[in-house]
Design an enzyme around this catalytic site. Structure first.
Site, mmCIF file in Angstrom:
data_model
loop_
_atom_site.group_PDB
_atom_site.id
_atom_site.type_symbol
_atom_site.label_atom_id
_atom_site.label_comp_id
_atom_site.label_asym_id
_atom_site.label_seq_id
_atom_site.Cartn_x
_atom_site.Cartn_y
_atom_site.Cartn_z
ATOM 1 N N TRP A 6 0.837 -1.213 0.000
ATOM 2 C CA TRP A 6 0.000 0.000 0.000
ATOM 3 C C TRP A 6 0.856 1.241 0.000
ATOM 4 O O TRP A 6 1.598 1.493 0.955
ATOM 5 C CB TRP A 6 -0.905 -0.017 1.233
ATOM 6 C CG TRP A 6 -1.904 1.094 1.336
ATOM 7 C CD1 TRP A 6 -2.874 1.418 0.444
ATOM 8 C CD2 TRP A 6 -2.048 2.012 2.435
ATOM 9 N NE1 TRP A 6 -3.631 2.480 0.915
ATOM 10 C CE2 TRP A 6 -3.141 2.865 2.134
ATOM 11 C CE3 TRP A 6 -1.371 2.188 3.638
ATOM 12 C CZ2 TRP A 6 -3.558 3.872 2.999
ATOM 13 C CZ3 TRP A 6 -1.780 3.199 4.501
ATOM 14 C CH2 TRP A 6 -2.873 4.029 4.177
ATOM 15 N N GLU A 14 -1.923 -1.532 -3.977
ATOM 16 C CA GLU A 14 -2.686 -0.317 -4.207
ATOM 17 C C GLU A 14 -1.816 0.934 -4.284
ATOM 18 O O GLU A 14 -0.886 1.115 -3.491
ATOM 19 C CB GLU A 14 -3.699 -0.102 -3.073
ATOM 20 C CG GLU A 14 -4.743 -1.201 -2.973
ATOM 21 C CD GLU A 14 -5.862 -0.833 -2.022
ATOM 22 O OE1 GLU A 14 -6.979 -0.619 -2.493
ATOM 23 O OE2 GLU A 14 -5.591 -0.734 -0.813
ATOM 24 N N GLU A 59 -6.257 -0.734 -6.360
ATOM 25 C CA GLU A 59 -6.655 0.611 -6.736
ATOM 26 C C GLU A 59 -5.450 1.306 -7.349
ATOM 27 O O GLU A 59 -4.339 1.225 -6.815
ATOM 28 C CB GLU A 59 -7.144 1.414 -5.529
ATOM 29 C CG GLU A 59 -8.531 1.031 -5.052
ATOM 30 C CD GLU A 59 -8.978 1.869 -3.862
ATOM 31 O OE1 GLU A 59 -8.150 2.628 -3.322
ATOM 32 O OE2 GLU A 59 -10.147 1.762 -3.482
ATOM 33 N N TYR A 113 -4.481 7.555 -6.471
ATOM 34 C CA TYR A 113 -5.498 8.604 -6.417
ATOM 35 C C TYR A 113 -4.961 9.943 -6.924
ATOM 36 O O TYR A 113 -5.714 10.779 -7.408
ATOM 37 C CB TYR A 113 -5.955 8.838 -4.961
ATOM 38 C CG TYR A 113 -6.792 7.764 -4.328
ATOM 39 C CD1 TYR A 113 -7.128 6.600 -4.995
ATOM 40 C CD2 TYR A 113 -7.261 7.937 -3.026
ATOM 41 C CE1 TYR A 113 -7.896 5.629 -4.389
ATOM 42 C CE2 TYR A 113 -8.041 6.973 -2.403
ATOM 43 C CZ TYR A 113 -8.356 5.812 -3.087
ATOM 44 O OH TYR A 113 -9.123 4.857 -2.480
#
Length: 774
Positions: A613, A649, A671, A674
């Site tokens: 992560w 992610e 994911e 962002y």
């Protein structure tokens, strides 16, 4: 799925002409270059139209500029290069086969700047690669210290080497004569020559001494103040008071999520009545029996959306675990509403299991293995989940991606409606090592056997097959231990048992002995300082890593964990290395940096539940596109590597790169980052928009994967897109099953699911599904 506390600050990178370029433009001369071993340079041909220029100064430079001519229709270019872990890089576009690029560098060294000679590269041509170093004597087991000579067959080459397990660079120690190897260690080396491509890394592992085994440790060790050990003779009120105190310290999402507190709750064999363990951040709950039924809790072991700030969702319920005990739920149902890094292993739930918050709010995915649920397991609002080698009374629920392997009672394979992917068996698995107390009160670690084509819990017939190791063979790592003391224990032949805590490492931990077990409880956190790699595992049989959190330091590490040396090719099918419940974090607690989180070079490695992560939220100043930098979560170079439960992610380039042949993945959750500032800063070397989440290298001819989901949430700039989530070679040996892409809250788009297949992600947080490919 949005776990962002706030929008990340955008930053711009200024590009300026160098002072040397200005001098040249005025007809003046910059200082001449130093000796050739002051730097290395190379060219990587990315495509028929793109080259990557690479420059690695021996002494870290404040800046490096490249000047080049030869691009059709373009005059001389003067470009500030980009630093990546000490190597400065620039991509040159607009070329075609036969074009010759003329280029040279200007670099800073300890204040002054210097120019290199000119180099040339012809597109479509070839460049010489320096011969890889060789070692004499070769790696192996020796009774006494060795004097090792390193050489390269390339005349005039220089050699750089490391002895701490890290990957050597042009700034590593210069080899000038035979080196002493007084104790067990791995020597890595590269050979370099100006104008040629740097050699591959060569490695030699030396085991020095008779290796009779670890100096005897205590079989009833002191585990330190962060480990609570309960026994059935204690009153329920006393136990509950301690559990409640720990929970109050660990529960709050806003204050405890990135705190330093770590704790473990261990229950000795017996029955516990009216015990309710609410499990907060960085808390491990485990039974100390040899099998789950040896510890029975009449009560609860619970994770929920505990805090008002959670707003009824469990999207941040990270870093907590339950293992190796039986629970008779007080209300008939156990609740385990978690997100990532929260394994539920070897659990005997004598009732129902609810994997969602009591509020029915969202949760973002989890992992069950080697467990039994007598009643119904219900995911309901969980967005994805993986269950391995277990037994369920029944299953209810499915949002996007529910995957099962070797699990009786699992739903039928119906992806995408409902989105359930079911394999009857798990190809290869091995349950985790775990601590238990034997009949004499001594502590031991059980080492479960390897299973092939497994189905159901390993303890279904009464006891998990395997062997047992006494704690006398384990060095217990506690507060006050340093990288040096830990490495001394490893070199002496000890296994490691990490107790809860934060461990700063000023040198790489070197795991060189076959069969070494490294077991952590209470989320022991390893933080590499000064840019070292945190841990290097040699290419040996049967290493077991379990229950560790690698937290990147503020100076960039090339890798946090590496399994096997570059170029490893030995088969470990009979006794593979396992990486289980091992988690990686870049940013969040501190402004961490690491180019790669996990590199797997050893063949047959089993990656069983990792979460890598790059943080999208955290303490102030610890997240941002230029703050917590990280290229890739997982790089697999070894053959026949298996991943069961892969969570990766927010990395800034490819999330996963799979170079090895014969790989398999069962369940992948991802994911994309962002905080991509703009499309121009996030285009793949191939020229397509964005980086795929999961890339299988073009030369791979055998790979198979089941149950994969990749989601975008380009919150900083919703105009950003990724051309595809999965990038794979088109051949009959590369096969994907049950895969999807989703745009969360329609923040950006993914144009295709895999290669050119699958439509663009629509609004409404609706998945685009592909049942199989090709």
């Amino acid at each position: 799925m949005n776990r962002t506390f706030g929008k990340l600050r955008r930053r711009r990178r200024a590009v300026a002409l160098t002072a040397a370029a200005l001098l040249l433009g005025a007809g003046l001369n910059a200082p001449a270059a130093l000796a050739a071993d002051d730097y290395t340079q190379s060219v990587t041909q990315l495509s028929s139209t793109q080259l990557q220029l690479n420059f690695t100064p021996t002494t870290p430079a404040v800046y490096v500029d490249v000047h080049y001519t030869g691009v059709p229709g373009v005059g001389q270019q003067n470009v500030r290069m980009v630093n990546s872990s000490g190597t400065w890089r620039t991509t040159v576009n607009g070329l075609s086969t036969g074009n010759t690029l003329d280029y040279w560098f200007t670099y800073e060294k300890s204040g002054p700047q210097y120019d290199t000679p000119h180099f040339t590269y012809t597109v479509g041509g070839s460049s010489t690669t320096v011969a890889a170093p060789t070692f004499s004597p070769p790696g192996g087991t020796y009774s006494s210290a060795q004097t090792v000579t390193i050489s390269s067959a390339t005349s005039g080459a220089t050699i750089r080497y490391t002895v701490d397990g890290s990957t050597p660079t042009a700034s590593s120690t210069l080899y000038s004569g035979p080196i002493s190897v007084p104790n067990s260690r791995t020597v890595n080396a590269i050979a370099l020559k100006s104008g040629s491509t740097t050699s591959p890394v060569s490695s030699a592992s030396y085991t020095i001494g008779t290796q009779a085994g670890c100096p005897t440790q205590s079989d009833t060790p002191n585990f330190g103040s962060n480990v609570r050990i309960f026994d059935p003779g204690m009153s329920a009120a006393t136990i509950q008071a301690q559990l409640d105190t720990d929970f109050n310290n660990q529960k709050d999402t806003l204050t405890a999520q990135f705190a330093d507190r770590r704790v473990a709750h261990l229950f000795k064999p017996g029955t516990y009545n009216n015990v309710h363990d609410n499990v907060g951040f960085y808390t491990s709950v485990a039974g100390l029996g040899q099998n789950p039924g040896d510890v029975v809790i009449n009560g609860d072991v619970t994770v929920d959306a505990f805090n008002a700030s959670d707003n009824g969702v469990a999207l941040q319920n990270f870093w907590r675990s339950a293992e190796n005990l039986a629970v008779v739920p007080s209300g008939g149902s156990e609740r385990w509403a978690v997100a990532q890094a929260a394994p539920f292993r070897r659990m005997d739930v004598r009732g129902n299991l609810q994997l969602y918050p009591a509020s029915y709010g969202f949760a973002s995915g989890g992992y069950i293995a080697d467990s039994k649920v007598a009643g119904q397991a219900a995911s309901i609002s969980q967005q994805q989940w993986y269950t391995r080698d277990s037994q369920l009374g029944s299953w209810d629920g499915g949002v996007w991606n529910m995957v099962f392997s070797g699990t009786s009672g699992a739903p039928a394979n119906t992806f995408p409606n409902p989105p359930e992917t079911t394999l009857s068996t798990t190809p290869v698995s091995r349950d985790v090592p775990y601590l238990y107390v034997d009949g004499t009160g001594k502590y031991r670690v059980f080492l479960p056997s390897l299973r092939t084509n497994a189905s159901g819990p390993s303890w279904a017939s009464g006891s998990t097959p395997g062997t047992s190791a006494p704690m006398s063979q384990f060095y217990v790592v506690k507060s006050g231990d340093t990288a040096s003391s830990i490495n001394n224990a490893l070199a002496a032949g000890c296994n490691l048992f990490f107790t809860p805590g934060i461990y700063h490492l000023d040198q790489t931990l070197n795991v060189t002995k076959a069969g070494t077990t490294i077991l952590g409880i209470g989320y022991p956190t390893l933080v590499p300082d000064n840019g070292v790699n945190a841990m290097q595992v040699s290419d040996v049989d049967g290493v077991r890593l379990k229950g560790l959190l690698f937290d990147a330091g503020t100076t960039n590490s090339q890798a946090l964990l590496t399994v096997g040396q570059s170029g490893s090719s030995a088969s470990h099918a009979a006794n593979p290395t396992t990486v289980q419940d091992v988690f990686f974090r870049i940013g969040g607690a501190i402004a961490g940096k690491a180019t790669n989180s996990l590199i797997v070079n050893s063949a047959n490695t089993i990656i069983d539940h990792i979460w890598a992560w790059r943080a999208d939220h955290g303490n102030g100043g610890t997240v941002g596109w230029n703050t917590n930098t990280a290229d890739t979560g997982l790089v697999v170079n070894g053959a026949n590597v298996l991943a069961t439960g892969l969570f990766v992610e927010h990395y800034q380039k490819y999330q996963v790169i799979w170079n090895g042949q014969g790989g398999k993945t069962i369940f992948f959750q991802n994911e994309m980052p962002y905080d991509v500032p703009n499309q121009a800063s996030w285009n793949a070397p191939s020229g397509v928009a964005g980086y795929a989440a999961y890339k299988v290298a073009a030369n791979v001819t055998s790979h198979e994967a089941w149950g994969l989901g990749s989601y975008c949430f380009f919150d900083t700039n919703p105009a950003v897109s990724s051309y595809h989530a999965f990038e794979v070679p088109n051949n009959s040996g590369v096969r994907f099953h049950s895969l999807l892409s989703v745009s969360l809250n329609y923040r950006g788009t993914i144009t295709h699911v895999i290669n050119d297949t699958g439509g663009v992600t629509p609004s409404g947080t609706v998945p685009v599904n592909v049942v199989s490919y090709p």
